[in-house]
Design an enzyme around this catalytic site. Structure first.
Site, PDB file in Angstrom:
ATOM      1  N   ARG A 123       0.829  -1.236   0.000  1.00 49.45           N
ATOM      2  CA  ARG A 123       0.000   0.000   0.000  1.00 49.45           C
ATOM      3  C   ARG A 123       0.852   1.270   0.000  1.00 49.45           C
ATOM      4  O   ARG A 123       0.390   2.334   0.400  1.00 49.45           O
ATOM      5  CB  ARG A 123      -0.977   0.032   1.176  1.00 49.45           C
ATOM      6  CG  ARG A 123      -1.961  -1.103   1.141  1.00 49.45           C
ATOM      7  CD  ARG A 123      -3.230  -0.779   1.893  1.00 49.45           C
ATOM      8  NE  ARG A 123      -4.161  -1.873   1.782  1.00 49.45           N
ATOM      9  CZ  ARG A 123      -4.252  -2.866   2.661  1.00 49.45           C
ATOM     10  NH1 ARG A 123      -3.472  -2.869   3.733  1.00 49.45           N
ATOM     11  NH2 ARG A 123      -5.109  -3.826   2.486  1.00 49.45           N
ATOM     12  N   LYS A 145       3.780  11.740 -10.671  1.00 49.41           N
ATOM     13  CA  LYS A 145       2.946  10.986 -11.605  1.00 49.41           C
ATOM     14  C   LYS A 145       3.657   9.674 -11.903  1.00 49.41           C
ATOM     15  O   LYS A 145       4.809   9.672 -12.330  1.00 49.41           O
ATOM     16  CB  LYS A 145       2.751  11.754 -12.916  1.00 49.41           C
ATOM     17  CG  LYS A 145       1.626  12.765 -12.854  1.00 49.41           C
ATOM     18  CD  LYS A 145       1.328  13.296 -14.239  1.00 49.41           C
ATOM     19  CE  LYS A 145       0.206  14.308 -14.205  1.00 49.41           C
ATOM     20  NZ  LYS A 145      -0.014  14.933 -15.523  1.00 49.41           N
ATOM     21  N   GLU A 187      11.220  19.160 -23.591  1.00 48.34           N
ATOM     22  CA  GLU A 187      10.481  19.465 -22.351  1.00 48.34           C
ATOM     23  C   GLU A 187      11.011  20.745 -21.706  1.00 48.34           C
ATOM     24  O   GLU A 187      10.254  21.484 -21.075  1.00 48.34           O
ATOM     25  CB  GLU A 187      10.593  18.302 -21.350  1.00 48.34           C
ATOM     26  CG  GLU A 187       9.960  17.006 -21.802  1.00 48.34           C
ATOM     27  CD  GLU A 187       8.440  16.917 -21.533  1.00 48.34           C
ATOM     28  OE1 GLU A 187       7.845  17.899 -21.050  1.00 48.34           O
ATOM     29  OE2 GLU A 187       7.872  15.844 -21.836  1.00 48.34           O
ATOM     30  N   LYS A 229       8.262  23.450 -12.450  1.00 50.75           N
ATOM     31  CA  LYS A 229       7.409  22.281 -12.218  1.00 50.75           C
ATOM     32  C   LYS A 229       6.991  22.211 -10.754  1.00 50.75           C
ATOM     33  O   LYS A 229       5.825  21.943 -10.444  1.00 50.75           O
ATOM     34  CB  LYS A 229       8.133  20.994 -12.636  1.00 50.75           C
ATOM     35  CG  LYS A 229       7.292  19.774 -12.342  1.00 50.75           C
ATOM     36  CD  LYS A 229       7.299  18.762 -13.411  1.00 50.75           C
ATOM     37  CE  LYS A 229       6.182  17.738 -13.152  1.00 50.75           C
ATOM     38  NZ  LYS A 229       6.219  16.624 -14.050  1.00 50.75           N
ATOM     39  N   GLU A 239      -3.699  17.585 -10.554  1.00 50.27           N
ATOM     40  CA  GLU A 239      -4.145  18.084 -11.853  1.00 50.27           C
ATOM     41  C   GLU A 239      -5.652  18.346 -11.926  1.00 50.27           C
ATOM     42  O   GLU A 239      -6.353  17.818 -12.782  1.00 50.27           O
ATOM     43  CB  GLU A 239      -3.710  17.110 -12.960  1.00 50.27           C
ATOM     44  CG  GLU A 239      -3.710  17.804 -14.325  1.00 50.27           C
ATOM     45  CD  GLU A 239      -2.987  17.005 -15.408  1.00 50.27           C
ATOM     46  OE1 GLU A 239      -1.816  16.628 -15.185  1.00 50.27           O
ATOM     47  OE2 GLU A 239      -3.585  16.782 -16.445  1.00 50.27           O
ATOM     48  N   ARG A 243      -2.052  22.275 -13.303  1.00 50.46           N
ATOM     49  CA  ARG A 243      -1.016  21.286 -13.650  1.00 50.46           C
ATOM     50  C   ARG A 243      -1.120  20.852 -15.114  1.00 50.46           C
ATOM     51  O   ARG A 243      -0.121  20.472 -15.718  1.00 50.46           O
ATOM     52  CB  ARG A 243      -1.093  20.069 -12.718  1.00 50.46           C
ATOM     53  CG  ARG A 243       0.018  19.083 -13.010  1.00 50.46           C
ATOM     54  CD  ARG A 243       0.260  18.084 -11.921  1.00 50.46           C
ATOM     55  NE  ARG A 243       1.346  17.183 -12.298  1.00 50.46           N
ATOM     56  CZ  ARG A 243       1.971  16.373 -11.479  1.00 50.46           C
ATOM     57  NH1 ARG A 243       1.626  16.334 -10.207  1.00 50.46           N
ATOM     58  NH2 ARG A 243       2.949  15.603 -11.900  1.00 50.46           N
ATOM     59  N   ASN A 247       1.150  20.018 -19.760  1.00 50.82           N
ATOM     60  CA  ASN A 247       0.868  19.195 -20.940  1.00 50.82           C
ATOM     61  C   ASN A 247       0.867  20.000 -22.223  1.00 50.82           C
ATOM     62  O   ASN A 247       0.334  19.532 -23.246  1.00 50.82           O
ATOM     63  CB  ASN A 247      -0.475  18.482 -20.763  1.00 50.82           C
ATOM     64  CG  ASN A 247      -0.311  17.220 -19.947  1.00 50.82           C
ATOM     65  OD1 ASN A 247       0.670  16.513 -20.100  1.00 50.82           O
ATOM     66  ND2 ASN A 247      -1.250  16.969 -19.067  1.00 50.82           N
ATOM     67  N   HIS A 250       1.352  18.225 -25.474  1.00 46.26           N
ATOM     68  CA  HIS A 250       1.222  16.785 -25.233  1.00 46.26           C
ATOM     69  C   HIS A 250      -0.012  16.166 -25.885  1.00 46.26           C
ATOM     70  O   HIS A 250      -0.028  14.967 -26.127  1.00 46.26           O
ATOM     71  CB  HIS A 250       1.204  16.499 -23.722  1.00 46.26           C
ATOM     72  CG  HIS A 250       2.567  16.562 -23.091  1.00 46.26           C
ATOM     73  ND1 HIS A 250       3.325  17.710 -23.064  1.00 46.26           N
ATOM     74  CD2 HIS A 250       3.313  15.607 -22.468  1.00 46.26           C
ATOM     75  CE1 HIS A 250       4.466  17.453 -22.439  1.00 46.26           C
ATOM     76  NE2 HIS A 250       4.482  16.192 -22.075  1.00 46.26           N
ATOM     77  N   HIS A 254       0.779  12.914 -27.830  1.00 46.61           N
ATOM     78  CA  HIS A 254       0.263  11.577 -27.519  1.00 46.61           C
ATOM     79  C   HIS A 254      -0.388  10.948 -28.755  1.00 46.61           C
ATOM     80  O   HIS A 254      -0.250   9.747 -29.001  1.00 46.61           O
ATOM     81  CB  HIS A 254      -0.722  11.636 -26.347  1.00 46.61           C
ATOM     82  CG  HIS A 254      -0.032  11.886 -25.033  1.00 46.61           C
ATOM     83  ND1 HIS A 254      -0.662  12.445 -23.942  1.00 46.61           N
ATOM     84  CD2 HIS A 254       1.248  11.670 -24.642  1.00 46.61           C
ATOM     85  CE1 HIS A 254       0.206  12.552 -22.937  1.00 46.61           C
ATOM     86  NE2 HIS A 254       1.366  12.081 -23.342  1.00 46.61           N
ATOM     87  N   HIS A 268       9.355  10.596 -27.168  1.00 47.44           N
ATOM     88  CA  HIS A 268       8.356  11.428 -26.487  1.00 47.44           C
ATOM     89  C   HIS A 268       8.709  12.921 -26.525  1.00 47.44           C
ATOM     90  O   HIS A 268       7.894  13.758 -26.886  1.00 47.44           O
ATOM     91  CB  HIS A 268       8.174  10.958 -25.033  1.00 47.44           C
ATOM     92  CG  HIS A 268       7.253  11.827 -24.248  1.00 47.44           C
ATOM     93  ND1 HIS A 268       5.888  11.863 -24.491  1.00 47.44           N
ATOM     94  CD2 HIS A 268       7.476  12.737 -23.263  1.00 47.44           C
ATOM     95  CE1 HIS A 268       5.315  12.744 -23.673  1.00 47.44           C
ATOM     96  NE2 HIS A 268       6.263  13.286 -22.917  1.00 47.44           N
TER      97      HIS A 268
HETATM   98  N1  GLY Z   1       4.403  15.617 -17.130  1.00 50.23           N
HETATM   99  C1  GLY Z   1       3.287  16.383 -16.759  1.00 50.23           C
HETATM  100  C2  GLY Z   1       3.034  16.405 -15.304  1.00 50.23           C
HETATM  101  O1  GLY Z   1       3.832  15.932 -14.530  1.00 50.23           O
HETATM  102  O2  GLY Z   1       2.011  16.891 -14.888  1.00 50.23           O
END
Ligand code: GLY
Length: 371
Positions: A123, A145, A187, A229, A239, A243, A247, A250, A254, A268
């Site tokens: 957990r 994430k 990035e 960040k 998010e 947040r 993206n 992105h 994607h 990527h």
């Molecule tokens: N890579 C996008 C984020 O961490 O929200």
């Protein structure tokens, strides 16, 4: 070169990101304070293991820290149920306890997979990120994430699970191929474009120096990216709002990654760069920013020798409508409606569901027509 510390303030889940040269060689002292007992499990991949695993284990041993390690195959295909199961069963077989620490040593794949394994093992155990790619240093290792991929799309199965510490050793970037370095740079550019015009200008001036290996410039770029960040993640950890700004580019990326089969036709970070250029072009067509902005974005990416147009992606691509259909799997879709990150100018991105489908289709169709 000094080591900088960026704090990610998230209450009981707060942690530091350390940025600088020589962190790997000092890993025992860096990691020691977060350990309950002097034993760690290291998850890595074969490519990274060949370069960095033995030196890391040696410095841990020298610091009195026992370690065990599992190296998985390198590559995006490792972010799978099968490798998650393998990792978790290995951690259990190694008797890794609730209070123990796992180290994710690698790029975004190992960080995402390892973080998810840490999130669900007993957990939730603590984990330390040692990102070895530029992309992982400036983005995926920070913010919690974690995920694996599904045939339905990238990163669709995962959890928010913050690391206990991130060690971004600038020196390890020297071992990256130029292509991998520049993919990560996509990035870095994203941060300037989404929220810091002065940083983008700095990148226009210093990007070539940074790509050529200038350590101080690299450290500054990683530090500034991580600061941005950390600031966004502290405002919106899961998010619900801001947040999503991270993206930028992105949604396009994607769809393009899915269309190219997540293969090395498009890395990527390369997809992020192409996606940022498309998002700015779309913003200009919607009258949100001036046409000079997408031109400036493309000029910088081109000057860096990066992919910036759909024409730069080798092999066949589906048509505009098929790409828009692929965008429908994006995690930002709400009630079936696409949300995108568009921009009012360089450094002024925003999240919106007010999308002009004509502008979107037009940007894609025109880009595809130049192939
Ligand atoms: N890579 C996008 C984020 O961490 O929200």
């Amino acid at each position: 070169m000094s080591v900088e510390t960026i704090h990610v303030p998230l209450g009981t889940r707060s942690y530091d990101v350390r940025v600088g040269a020589g962190l790997l060689a000092n890993a025992g002292a860096e990691i020691g304070p977060v350990l309950h007992r002097k034993r760690v499990a290291i998850l890595t991949d074969d490519t990274v293991a060949a370069k960095h695993l033995a030196p890391l284990r040696d410095v841990l041993t020298a610091g009195g820290i026992e370690s065990t390690a599992l190296a998985l195959p390198a590559g995006e295909a490792t972010k799978s149920w099968a490798h998650l199961e393998q990792s978790v069963e290995w951690l259990l077989a190694e008797r890794i306890e609730r209070n123990d620490v796992m180290i994710a040593l690698g790029g975004g794949v190992i960080g995402d997979l390892g973080g998810f394994a840490a999130a669900i093992l007993r957990r939730g155990i603590r984990f330390v990120q040692i990102p070895t790619s530029l992309l992982a240093q400036v983005d995926s290792s920070v913010g919690g994430k974690t995920a694996i991929n599904s045939p339905a799309g990238k990163n669709l199965i995962g959890a928010f699970h913050q690391p206990a510490l991130v060690l971004a050793d600038i020196g390890v970037l020297d071992t990256l191929t130029p292509r991998d370095f520049l993919a990560g740079y996509g990035e870095v550019v994203k941060y300037g474009l989404l929220g810091d015009a002065a940083f983008f200008t700095w990148l226009e001036e210093n990007g070539p120096k940074l790509a050529a290996g200038d350590g101080a410039a690299r450290a500054h770029a990683v530090k500034r990216s991580v600061e941005m960040k950390a600031d966004i993640v502290a405002r919106d950890e899961t998010e619900q709002g801001d947040r999503a700004l991270l993206n930028l580019g992105h949604t396009f990326c994607h769809a393009l990654e899915a269309a190219t089969g997540y293969s090395d036709r498009l890395l990527h970070g390369e997809g992020v760069a192409v996606g940022c250029a498309l998002a700015f072009e779309m913003s200009a067509r919607m009258g949100l920013c001036s046409q000079e902005d997408p031109s400036r974005v493309r000029a910088h990416l081109k000057a860096m020798g990066m992919k910036c147009d759909l024409a730069d992606i080798p092999g066949d691509l589906p048509g505009a409508d098929a790409l828009i259909d692929l965008m429908g799997q994006d995690k930002k879709v709400v009630d079936g409606a696409l949300r995108m990150i568009l921009a009012r100018g360089i450094g002024e991105a925003f999240v919106t569901s007010e999308i002009s489908l004509d502008a979107l289709r037009g940007v894609l169709a025109d880009g595809l027509a130049t192939r």
